[in-house]
Design a protein around this motif. Structure first.
Motif, PDB file in Angstrom:
ATOM      1  N   THR A   1       0.868  -1.171   0.000  1.00 30.25           N
ATOM      2  CA  THR A   1       0.000   0.000   0.000  1.00 30.25           C
ATOM      3  C   THR A   1       0.905   1.220   0.000  1.00 30.25           C
TER       4      THR A   1
ATOM      5  N   LEU B   1      -4.423   1.210  -2.498  1.00 30.18           N
ATOM      6  CA  LEU B   1      -4.203  -0.165  -2.076  1.00 30.18           C
ATOM      7  C   LEU B   1      -3.627  -0.997  -3.200  1.00 30.18           C
TER       8      LEU B   1
ATOM      9  N   ASN C   1       1.410  -3.734   4.523  1.00 28.08           N
ATOM     10  CA  ASN C   1       0.086  -4.087   5.019  1.00 28.08           C
ATOM     11  C   ASN C   1      -0.962  -3.499   4.079  1.00 28.08           C
ATOM     12  N   ASN C   2      -1.751  -4.358   3.454  1.00 31.79           N
ATOM     13  CA  ASN C   2      -2.748  -3.860   2.518  1.00 31.79           C
ATOM     14  C   ASN C   2      -3.921  -3.191   3.218  1.00 31.79           C
ATOM     15  N   TYR C   3      -3.930  -3.225   4.527  1.00 28.28           N
ATOM     16  CA  TYR C   3      -4.962  -2.531   5.289  1.00 28.28           C
ATOM     17  C   TYR C   3      -4.413  -1.279   5.961  1.00 28.28           C
TER      18      TYR C   3
END
Length: 127
Positions: A33, A52, A104-106
């Motif tokens: 990200t 993202l 971290n894709n979040y």
């Protein structure tokens, strides 16, 4: 490890446009990200936009001096580069702009969500 290098900053008159670029090297960039932050004089670093890896969904700051509708974040995975197109610039957009990456894709809008940072590029908007 990921190395990030910003470019494209400069001096522009209010109402003008700039496009910032963030070139990445090192590990595969499209697994991260990526986001843009800025730090205005006398203020803390703040979130501007992020994109993202999965699906390419984008998010923008919702602050009072919102960039939504004026700024656009995009990425070119083939070039390992993330862009921030800034239109209708205002003097309050004056800041050092930083590119950031997270595995971290979040990852959200917090600076603590990002573990790789560029050195920053100065954007100055004159009135």
């Amino acid at each position: 490890q990921v190395q990030l290098e910003e470019s494209g900053g400069g001096l522009v008159q209010a109402g003008g446009s700039l496009r910032l670029s963030c070139a990445a090297s090192g590990r595969i960039f499209n697994t991260y990200t990526t986001g843009w932050f800025r730090r205005a004089p006398g203020k803390e670093r703040e979130f501007v936009a992020r994109i993202l890896w999965s699906g390419g969904r984008t998010y923008y700051a919702d602050s009072a001096d919102s960039v939504k509708g004026r700024f656009t974040i995009s990425r070119d995975n083939a070039k390992n580069t993330v862009y921030l197109q800034m239109n209708s610039l205002k003097p309050e957009d004056t800041a050092v702009y930083y590119c950031a990456a997270s595995d971290n894709n979040y990852a959200g809008p917090s600076v603590n969500d990002y573990n790789y940072w560029g050195q920053g590029t100065q954007v100055t908007v004159s009135s």
